[in-house]
Design a protein around this motif. Structure first.
Motif, short mmCIF file in Angstrom:
data_model
loop_
_atom_site.label_atom_id
_atom_site.label_comp_id
_atom_site.label_asym_id
_atom_site.label_seq_id
_atom_site.Cartn_x
_atom_site.Cartn_y
_atom_site.Cartn_z
N ARG A 1 10.89 -10.46 -4.32
CA ARG A 1 10.92 -10.69 -2.87
C ARG A 1 12.16 -11.50 -2.48
NH1 ARG A 1 6.31 -14.15 -0.10
NH2 ARG A 1 7.47 -14.75 1.73
N ASN A 2 12.59 -12.38 -3.35
CA ASN A 2 13.80 -13.16 -3.08
C ASN A 2 15.05 -12.28 -3.09
OD1 ASN A 2 12.33 -15.53 -2.86
ND2 ASN A 2 12.49 -15.98 -5.06
N ARG A 3 15.02 -11.23 -3.94
CA ARG A 3 16.19 -10.34 -4.05
C ARG A 3 16.16 -9.22 -3.01
NH1 ARG A 3 17.31 -8.93 -10.41
NH2 ARG A 3 18.06 -10.98 -11.07
N TYR A 4 14.96 -8.70 -2.76
CA TYR A 4 14.83 -7.52 -1.89
C TYR A 4 13.99 -7.89 -0.67
CZ TYR A 4 16.52 -5.01 -6.00
OH TYR A 4 17.27 -4.58 -7.07
N ALA A 5 14.56 -8.75 0.15
CA ALA A 5 13.80 -9.31 1.27
C ALA A 5 13.41 -8.26 2.30
CB ALA A 5 14.62 -10.42 1.94
N ASP A 6 14.10 -7.12 2.33
CA ASP A 6 13.81 -6.10 3.34
C ASP A 6 13.27 -4.80 2.75
OD1 ASP A 6 14.55 -7.58 5.59
OD2 ASP A 6 16.66 -7.18 5.23
N TYR A 7 13.09 -4.73 1.45
CA TYR A 7 12.63 -3.49 0.83
C TYR A 7 11.12 -3.36 1.02
CZ TYR A 7 12.28 0.25 -2.65
OH TYR A 7 12.05 1.44 -3.29
N ALA A 8 10.71 -2.31 1.75
CA ALA A 8 9.32 -2.18 2.19
C ALA A 8 8.30 -2.31 1.06
CB ALA A 8 9.13 -0.87 2.94
N PRO A 9 8.41 -1.59 -0.08
CA PRO A 9 7.39 -1.71 -1.12
C PRO A 9 7.21 -3.14 -1.63
CG PRO A 9 8.74 0.22 -1.52
CD PRO A 9 9.40 -0.54 -0.42
N VAL A 10 8.32 -3.87 -1.77
CA VAL A 10 8.24 -5.26 -2.25
C VAL A 10 7.57 -6.15 -1.21
CG1 VAL A 10 9.60 -7.30 -2.88
CG2 VAL A 10 10.20 -5.06 -3.82
N VAL A 11 8.00 -6.03 0.04
CA VAL A 11 7.44 -6.87 1.11
C VAL A 11 5.94 -6.62 1.26
CG1 VAL A 11 7.48 -7.34 3.60
CG2 VAL A 11 9.63 -6.99 2.37
N LEU A 12 5.54 -5.35 1.26
CA LEU A 12 4.13 -5.01 1.49
C LEU A 12 3.26 -5.40 0.30
CD1 LEU A 12 4.58 -1.55 3.23
CD2 LEU A 12 4.29 -3.79 4.28
N GLN A 13 3.77 -5.21 -0.92
CA GLN A 13 2.99 -5.61 -2.09
C GLN A 13 2.83 -7.13 -2.14
OE1 GLN A 13 1.34 -3.58 -4.11
NE2 GLN A 13 0.46 -5.39 -5.07
N ALA A 14 3.88 -7.85 -1.80
CA ALA A 14 3.79 -9.32 -1.76
C ALA A 14 2.73 -9.76 -0.76
CB ALA A 14 5.15 -9.92 -1.39
N ALA A 15 2.69 -9.11 0.41
CA ALA A 15 1.70 -9.44 1.44
C ALA A 15 0.29 -9.13 0.96
CB ALA A 15 2.00 -8.67 2.72
N GLU A 16 0.13 -7.99 0.29
CA GLU A 16 -1.20 -7.62 -0.20
C GLU A 16 -1.73 -8.63 -1.21
OE1 GLU A 16 -3.27 -3.80 -2.40
OE2 GLU A 16 -1.49 -3.47 -1.16
N ILE A 17 -0.85 -9.11 -2.07
CA ILE A 17 -1.28 -10.11 -3.07
C ILE A 17 -1.64 -11.44 -2.38
CG2 ILE A 17 -0.50 -11.49 -5.04
CD1 ILE A 17 1.25 -9.01 -5.80
N LEU A 18 -0.84 -11.84 -1.40
CA LEU A 18 -1.16 -13.06 -0.65
C LEU A 18 -2.53 -12.95 0.00
CD1 LEU A 18 2.29 -13.78 1.05
CD2 LEU A 18 1.15 -15.27 -0.61
N ILE A 19 -2.83 -11.80 0.58
CA ILE A 19 -4.12 -11.60 1.23
C ILE A 19 -5.24 -11.68 0.21
CG2 ILE A 19 -5.56 -9.88 2.41
CD1 ILE A 19 -2.95 -8.99 3.85
N ALA A 20 -5.06 -11.02 -0.93
CA ALA A 20 -6.08 -11.06 -1.98
C ALA A 20 -6.35 -12.48 -2.45
CB ALA A 20 -5.65 -10.19 -3.16
N ARG A 21 -5.35 -13.35 -2.37
CA ARG A 21 -5.53 -14.75 -2.78
C ARG A 21 -6.04 -15.63 -1.63
NH1 ARG A 21 -1.17 -17.26 -6.69
NH2 ARG A 21 -3.09 -18.19 -7.46
N GLY A 22 -6.32 -15.01 -0.50
CA GLY A 22 -6.85 -15.76 0.63
C GLY A 22 -5.80 -16.36 1.54
#
Length: 598
Positions: free
Chosen positions: A236-257
Motif C-alpha cells: 500500500r505504501n508503494r502502490y497508493a492508487d492501485y485499486a486491488p491493493v487499496v481495496l484488499q487493504a480496506a477489506e483486511i482493515l474491516i475484517a479486523r474491526g
C-alpha cells in the motif's frame, strides 16, 4: 570485449523479473548514459520503476520515450500498464488500441486488451481479443492463464483449473498461473493448498502487487489477519492508487474491526479521481464489506448515468435495499434489470440454477419453487450442491429435476430461481408469505431423538466459523459456561475437530448422513444458535427457533428490523458492529438464549 546495448538490456530485464532492481538499474543507466534515446532501455527502466512502485519515475521515463517516438507499440503498451496501476482504465484501453492500430500482431497489446475487458465484465470483447491472442501465440502460457481467468469469470471451474494446470506443466514457475490456481483452491476452501501456491508465486515475484494481493487474501481467508495486513501494508505504501491493493487493504482493515479507518482510506483514494468508474465501484464494494447499506443506497442515487446503469452497481444497490428491508424495491430493480415478464407466474414453471449459485442464496430462495409446486408442476434444472435439501421440501413431489430443455425459458433455459422470487414478491404476495418449507423425515428424526439426551435439559444446536473474524467456538463456550443447557454441535466441516476444546458438547456432526440430515437433527432441538450458516437457515426453513449472530455487513437474506428477521420469522437477529472479539454479541447471545429457554 565490451557488452553490447542489447546484451545489457537483456540482462537488466532478467534482473527486473527477479526483483534485483538495483543491479538492473545500474546496467540500464550505463546504456542511457551513452545512448539517452535508447527506446528499449527507457521502457525497461520504466518497467523497473513500476515493479518497484515508483510510478512518477515510471511516468517520466515513458513520457520521455513517447516524446521521442510516439508510434512505438511497446511504449504504448507500457503506458497502458502504468494507467492500470493508477486505475485509469479508459486511458489504458486508448493506449492499447493505438498500439494495435500501429501493429495489429503486437501480442502484449492484444493480450492486455483481452484481460482488461474480462476484468470489466465485457465478455464479448474479452473473447474477441483472447481469440486473437491465441491465434498469434497458440499454446502460450500467458494466453492459457488469461483463458483460465476468462473461464473462471464465467464460473467454469473445471475448465479454468485444467488451463492453469496446462500452463504450469509448460512452466512450473509461471507466476500468474500459480496465483490463479491459488485463488481456485481458496474458493474450494482448501486454504492450505491455496497458501502454498500463493506463497510460491510471491517468492518468485516478490515485488508484484497482484501476487501480494492474492497471498494477502489467502491469509485473510485462513484467518491470519495480522499476517495479511502486514503484507498488504508494504504494498500500500508503494502502490497508493492501485485499486486491488487499496481495496484488499480496506477489506483486511474491516475484517479486523477497523471499519472507520478502511472507509477513510478508500474515501481519500476516491477523492483523487471522483469520476473514475473503477474507483466508484471499488468504493461501493468496500461500503458493502463494511455493511454501510444506507451509504450505498444514497451514493448510487447520485452517480453519473453511465456508472449507475452498470449491472454491478445496480446489483450492489439491490443488495443494499434488501439488507435495509426494502425488498420490494430491490426485486423491482432486479426485474427491470433482467427484463422479466410482467404479471403473476403461471405453472407449469421451469426454474434453473446457474453454475456456482451461492449455496445459502439457493436455500433461502428455494421456498418460492416450493410454494409454486403446491399450485402446479415445477421443473428444476442446473447444478446444485444441496440436492438432498431439495428432496426435503414439503412439496418436493411436485418438483421434477431435469436436464436443460432447449424449448424452455430464456436462452433455452428456465428462469432463474431469483427471477421466480422477484416475480412472486412483486405480483403474487399471497405466494410470498412465509410458511415452513422443509420437512423432517419421521423415522430418521426419531432415531436422532433416541440418540440425544433424554433428560429435561434444553437441547441447543450450535455451530461456528473455523477462522477469524467469524464467531469462534471459544466465543460459544463462554456463552454456555455454567448454563443448564446441552450444546449439540451441528458442525460438519473441518472445524468440527475443534470440539476437543469443548468436551461438554455433543458431536452430532460425526453421525450426519449427509447435509440433508441436519433437517432431522434440528427438528429435535429446542433452539439453534450461531453465525450465518446452513443450520440456522434450516431452522428458519422448518419454522424452528433460532438466534443468528451477525455483523453489520450481513448478507441480504438476514434483513430485518431490530431482532426480527424478514425472511425467517422464527429466527431472532443479534446484529453488532464488525468486531473480531464479538464481545458485545456474546453478552447479547447469552441473554437471548436464557430468554428463549426460560
Amino acid at each position: 570485449m565490451n557488452l553490447t546495448t542489447p546484451e545489457k538490456c537483456d540482462a537488466a530485464e532478467r534482473l527486473i523479473e527477479k526483483g534485483r532492481f538495483e543491479d538492473a538499474e545500474f546496467l540500464l543507466d550505463q546504456v542511457l548514459e551513452s545512448h539517452p534515446s535508447e527506446m528499449r532501455a527507457l521502457v525497461s527502466k520504466a518497467g523497473l520503476h513500476m515493479k518497484a512502485g515508483r510510478l512518477p519515475d515510471a511516468k517520466r521515463c515513458l513520457q520521455g520515450a513517447y516524446d521521442k517516438n510516439p508510434g512505438v507499440p511497446l511504449v504504448l503498451s507500457n503506458m497502458a500498464s502504468l494507467a492500470l496501476l493508477e486505475s485509469r482504465v479508459p486511458d489504458a484501453i486508448t493506449h492499447l488500441l493505438e498500439a494495435n492500430a500501429l501493429q495489429p500482431d503486437f501480442f502484449p497489446a492484444v493480450l492486455l486488451l483481452a484481460q482488461i475487458h474480462q476484468q470489466a465484465g465485457d465478455m464479448r470483447q474479452a473473447s474477441k481479443w483472447l481469440a486473437e491472442a491465441s491465434r498469434l501465440k497458440p499454446g502460450n502460457t500467458d494466453v492459457l492463464v488469461a483463458s483460465a481467468a476468462f473461464e473462471l469469470s464465467r464460473e467454469r471451474i473445471s475448465e479454468a483449473t485444467a488451463l492453469y494446470d496446462k500452463a504450469l506443466a509448460i512452466d512450473p514457475d509461471h507466476v500468474p498461473a500459480l496465483s490463479g490456481l491459488a485463488q481456485l483452491r481458496a474458493l474450494a476452501g482448501d486454504y492450505e493448498a491455496a497458501g502454498e501456491l500463493a506463497k510460491r508465486a510471491h517468492l518468485l515475484a516478490p515485488t508484484d502487487p497482484d501476487t501480494a494481493v492474492i497471498l494477502a487474501r489467502t491469509y485473510q481467508k485462513a484467518g491470519a489477519l495480522a499476517d495479511a495486513q502486514k503484507l498488504i501494508e508494504r504494498f500500500r505504501n508503494r502502490y497508493a492508487d492501485y485499486a486491488p491493493v487499496v481495496l484488499q487493504a480496506a477489506e483486511i482493515l474491516i475484517a479486523r474491526g477497523q471499519v472507520a479507518e478502511a472507509l477513510s482510506v478508500c474515501a481519500a483514494w476516491l477523492r483523487k479521481s471522483p469520476a473514475d468508474a473503477v474507483r466508484i465501484v471499488g468504493f461501493l464494494k468496500v461500503l458493502k464489506k463494511a455493511g454501510a447499506w444506507k451509504q450505498i443506497d444514497q451514493m448510487c442515487g447520485t452517480l453519473p448515468e453511465d456508472v449507475s446503469a452498470r449491472d454491478l452497481v445496480r446489483s450492489l444497490r439491490e443488495e443494499a435495499l434488501h439488507a435495509l428491508g426494502r425488498s420490494e424495491e430491490a426485486w423491482a430493480s432486479w426485474a427491470a434489470r433482467r427484463e422479466l415478464a410482467p404479471g403473476r407466474p403461471e405453472t407449469p414453471l421451469h426454474v434453473t440454477l446457474p453454475g456456482r449459485t451461492p449455496l445459502l442464496d439457493e436455500l433461502v430462495l428455494m421456498r418460492f419453487a416450493n410454494a409454486w409446486a403446491n399450485v402446479g408442476p415445477i421443473k428444476r434444472s442446473g447444478p446444485s450442491l444441496i440436492d438432498g435439501l431439495w428432496k426435503k421440501l414439503t412439496a418436493s413431489s411436485g418438483i421434477d429435476v431435469v436436464s436443460e430443455d432447449p424449448q424452455l425459458g430464456l436462452n433455452g433455459r428456465g428462469e432463474l430461481l431469483a427471477d421466480l422470487a422477484a416475480r412472486t414478491c412483486l405480483n403474487a404476495h399471497d405466494m410470498a408469505c412465509f410458511k415452513p418449507y422443509l420437512a423432517a423425515e419421521p423415522a430418521r428424526e426419531n432415531e436422532w431423538r433416541q440418540a440425544l439426551p433424554q433428560d429435561e435439559r434444553p437441547l441447543v444446536g450450535v455451530f461456528w466459523e473455523g477462522t477469524a473474524p467469524g464467531l469462534q467456538i471459544d466465543h460459544l463456550m463462554k456463552v454456555f459456561a455454567g448454563k443448564p443447557y446441552v450444546p449439540v454441535s451441528l458442525q460438519f466441516d473441518e472445524a468440527r475437530h475443534q470440539l476437543r476444546m469443548w468436551p461438554e458438547a455433543i458431536d452430532a456432526g460425526v453421525a450426519l448422513a449427509g447435509l440433508e440430515d441436519i433437517v432431522n437433527v434440528v427438528n429435535c432441538l429446542d433452539l439453534v444458535v450461531g453465525p450465518d450458516g446452513i443450520p440456522l437457515h434450516i431452522a428458519g426453513a422448518l419454522g424452528r427457533k433460532g438466534v443468528a449472530v451477525l455483523p453489520e455487513n450481513h448478507e441480504w437474506y438476514w434483513a430485518g428490523t431490530g431482532a426480527e428477521s424478514l425472511w425467517y420469522p422464527s429466527v431472532k437477529r443479534i446484529v453488532r458492529p464488525i468486531d473480531p472479539t464479538w464481545k458485545d454479541a456474546i453478552c447479547a447471545l447469552s441473554s437471548e438464549i436464557d430468554m428463549h429457554l426460560s
